[in-house]
Design a protein around this motif. Structure first.
Motif, PDB file in Angstrom:
ATOM      1  N   ARG A  62     -27.364 -31.631   2.263  1.00 59.95           N
ATOM      2  CA  ARG A  62     -28.014 -32.049   1.021  1.00 59.95           C
ATOM      3  C   ARG A  62     -28.410 -30.864   0.149  1.00 59.95           C
ATOM      4  O   ARG A  62     -29.335 -30.976  -0.658  1.00 59.95           O
ATOM      5  CB  ARG A  62     -29.207 -32.920   1.367  1.00 59.95           C
ATOM      6  CG  ARG A  62     -28.715 -34.267   1.916  1.00 59.95           C
ATOM      7  CD  ARG A  62     -29.761 -35.124   2.504  1.00 59.95           C
ATOM      8  NE  ARG A  62     -30.840 -35.413   1.594  1.00 59.95           N
ATOM      9  CZ  ARG A  62     -31.885 -36.140   1.916  1.00 59.95           C
ATOM     10  NH1 ARG A  62     -31.967 -36.653   3.104  1.00 59.95           N
ATOM     11  NH2 ARG A  62     -32.842 -36.360   1.060  1.00 59.95           N
ATOM     12  N   LEU A  63     -27.707 -29.758   0.286  1.00 61.79           N
ATOM     13  CA  LEU A  63     -27.970 -28.581  -0.545  1.00 61.79           C
ATOM     14  C   LEU A  63     -26.716 -28.243  -1.350  1.00 61.79           C
ATOM     15  O   LEU A  63     -25.681 -27.901  -0.788  1.00 61.79           O
ATOM     16  CB  LEU A  63     -28.376 -27.382   0.313  1.00 61.79           C
ATOM     17  CG  LEU A  63     -28.665 -26.095  -0.462  1.00 61.79           C
ATOM     18  CD1 LEU A  63     -29.873 -26.269  -1.389  1.00 61.79           C
ATOM     19  CD2 LEU A  63     -28.889 -24.942   0.496  1.00 61.79           C
ATOM     20  N   LEU A  64     -26.829 -28.378  -2.665  1.00 59.77           N
ATOM     21  CA  LEU A  64     -25.742 -28.026  -3.573  1.00 59.77           C
ATOM     22  C   LEU A  64     -26.017 -26.617  -4.097  1.00 59.77           C
ATOM     23  O   LEU A  64     -27.118 -26.332  -4.561  1.00 59.77           O
ATOM     24  CB  LEU A  64     -25.696 -29.014  -4.740  1.00 59.77           C
ATOM     25  CG  LEU A  64     -24.637 -28.738  -5.798  1.00 59.77           C
ATOM     26  CD1 LEU A  64     -23.242 -29.018  -5.247  1.00 59.77           C
ATOM     27  CD2 LEU A  64     -24.903 -29.582  -7.036  1.00 59.77           C
ATOM     28  N   VAL A  65     -25.016 -25.741  -3.986  1.00 61.43           N
ATOM     29  CA  VAL A  65     -25.162 -24.367  -4.464  1.00 61.43           C
ATOM     30  C   VAL A  65     -24.045 -24.098  -5.466  1.00 61.43           C
ATOM     31  O   VAL A  65     -22.871 -24.290  -5.167  1.00 61.43           O
ATOM     32  CB  VAL A  65     -25.083 -23.340  -3.305  1.00 61.43           C
ATOM     33  CG1 VAL A  65     -25.239 -21.913  -3.835  1.00 61.43           C
ATOM     34  CG2 VAL A  65     -26.151 -23.635  -2.259  1.00 61.43           C
ATOM     35  N   VAL A  66     -24.446 -23.667  -6.663  1.00 62.17           N
ATOM     36  CA  VAL A  66     -23.494 -23.274  -7.694  1.00 62.17           C
ATOM     37  C   VAL A  66     -23.740 -21.798  -7.971  1.00 62.17           C
ATOM     38  O   VAL A  66     -24.858 -21.397  -8.293  1.00 62.17           O
ATOM     39  CB  VAL A  66     -23.659 -24.104  -8.984  1.00 62.17           C
ATOM     40  CG1 VAL A  66     -22.652 -23.666 -10.044  1.00 62.17           C
ATOM     41  CG2 VAL A  66     -23.523 -25.591  -8.689  1.00 62.17           C
ATOM     42  N   ARG A  67     -22.673 -21.002  -7.810  1.00 58.77           N
ATOM     43  CA  ARG A  67     -22.760 -19.557  -8.041  1.00 58.77           C
ATOM     44  C   ARG A  67     -21.753 -19.190  -9.123  1.00 58.77           C
ATOM     45  O   ARG A  67     -20.691 -19.803  -9.220  1.00 58.77           O
ATOM     46  CB  ARG A  67     -22.392 -18.768  -6.792  1.00 58.77           C
ATOM     47  CG  ARG A  67     -23.315 -18.937  -5.635  1.00 58.77           C
ATOM     48  CD  ARG A  67     -22.809 -18.137  -4.421  1.00 58.77           C
ATOM     49  NE  ARG A  67     -23.685 -18.312  -3.298  1.00 58.77           N
ATOM     50  CZ  ARG A  67     -23.512 -19.229  -2.353  1.00 58.77           C
ATOM     51  NH1 ARG A  67     -22.472 -20.023  -2.394  1.00 58.77           N
ATOM     52  NH2 ARG A  67     -24.358 -19.333  -1.360  1.00 58.77           N
ATOM     53  N   GLY A  68     -22.095 -18.177  -9.893  1.00 57.46           N
ATOM     54  CA  GLY A  68     -21.150 -17.743 -10.911  1.00 57.46           C
ATOM     55  C   GLY A  68     -21.562 -16.433 -11.541  1.00 57.46           C
ATOM     56  O   GLY A  68     -22.590 -15.837 -11.196  1.00 57.46           O
ATOM     57  N   ASN A  69     -20.740 -16.032 -12.493  1.00 54.86           N
ATOM     58  CA  ASN A  69     -20.981 -14.770 -13.178  1.00 54.86           C
ATOM     59  C   ASN A  69     -20.517 -14.903 -14.625  1.00 54.86           C
ATOM     60  O   ASN A  69     -19.368 -15.263 -14.873  1.00 54.86           O
ATOM     61  CB  ASN A  69     -20.220 -13.638 -12.478  1.00 54.86           C
ATOM     62  CG  ASN A  69     -20.524 -12.284 -13.071  1.00 54.86           C
ATOM     63  OD1 ASN A  69     -21.612 -12.056 -13.580  1.00 54.86           O
ATOM     64  ND2 ASN A  69     -19.573 -11.393 -13.001  1.00 54.86           N
ATOM     65  N   ARG A  70     -21.442 -14.668 -15.561  1.00 58.13           N
ATOM     66  CA  ARG A  70     -21.066 -14.603 -16.971  1.00 58.13           C
ATOM     67  C   ARG A  70     -20.944 -13.130 -17.307  1.00 58.13           C
ATOM     68  O   ARG A  70     -21.935 -12.395 -17.295  1.00 58.13           O
ATOM     69  CB  ARG A  70     -22.084 -15.294 -17.868  1.00 58.13           C
ATOM     70  CG  ARG A  70     -21.660 -15.224 -19.318  1.00 58.13           C
ATOM     71  CD  ARG A  70     -22.320 -16.215 -20.256  1.00 58.13           C
ATOM     72  NE  ARG A  70     -23.687 -16.503 -19.972  1.00 58.13           N
ATOM     73  CZ  ARG A  70     -24.254 -17.691 -20.223  1.00 58.13           C
ATOM     74  NH1 ARG A  70     -23.555 -18.672 -20.752  1.00 58.13           N
ATOM     75  NH2 ARG A  70     -25.520 -17.888 -19.960  1.00 58.13           N
ATOM     76  N   LYS A  71     -19.720 -12.713 -17.586  1.00 59.14           N
ATOM     77  CA  LYS A  71     -19.448 -11.298 -17.821  1.00 59.14           C
ATOM     78  C   LYS A  71     -19.959 -10.870 -19.191  1.00 59.14           C
ATOM     79  O   LYS A  71     -19.802 -11.579 -20.177  1.00 59.14           O
ATOM     80  CB  LYS A  71     -17.957 -11.034 -17.687  1.00 59.14           C
ATOM     81  CG  LYS A  71     -17.460 -11.306 -16.281  1.00 59.14           C
ATOM     82  CD  LYS A  71     -15.971 -11.198 -16.171  1.00 59.14           C
ATOM     83  CE  LYS A  71     -15.555 -11.552 -14.736  1.00 59.14           C
ATOM     84  NZ  LYS A  71     -14.172 -11.882 -14.631  1.00 59.14           N
TER      85      LYS A  71
END
Length: 137
Positions: A61-70
């Motif tokens: 039940r853990l949603l993880v969204v990772r990203g990078n705005r350059k």
């Protein structure tokens, strides 16, 4: 008893649409979490980020969204006159308030918004799922 209360508090906060704190983030994207009878939805504002610079995982039940705005100026050494757009790495952790079917989770990226659809389930799968982003438009 304390562990149970901590878990209950995390779930309650998630249900009230308050995300769990992200670690090591330089910024936090605006996010909506809402539901209907069949699905939970997460809508995240991610303008200027390429879908290939995002990673979505669902573990129980853990949603993880990772990203990078350059930062486009980092390479060109610009001088800002005004700076309001956040750049760099982010990680957003959202505790999902109920069990979902991770195998049927869908994500779409459209007009700068990431839309994640999580079908509700009777019980959790206890598996880690990487959600693939479908490109629209």
């Amino acid at each position: 008893m304390a562990k149970h209360l901590d878990e209950h508090l995390r779930q309650s906060l998630a249900y009230m649409h308050l995300p769990a704190l992200a670690s090591h983030s330089t910024w936090t994207p605006n996010t909506d979490v809402y539901e209907n009878a069949d699905n939970l939805y997460v809508k995240m504002e991610l303008a200027g980020i390429a879908p290939e610079d995002l990673q979505i995982t669902l573990e129980d039940r853990l949603l993880v969204v990772r990203g990078n705005r350059k930062d486009p100026c980092r390479q060109h050494r610009c001088s800002f006159r005004q700076m309001e757009v956040d750049y760099g790495y982010f990680e957003r952790r959202i505790v999902i308030p109920r069990s979902v079917d991770g195998s049927r989770a869908r994500a779409q990226f459209n007009n700068g918004f990431l839309h994640i659809e999580l079908p509700k389930a009777q019980q959790s799968e206890q598996a880690t799922v990487t959600v693939v982003i479908e490109q629209i438009g």
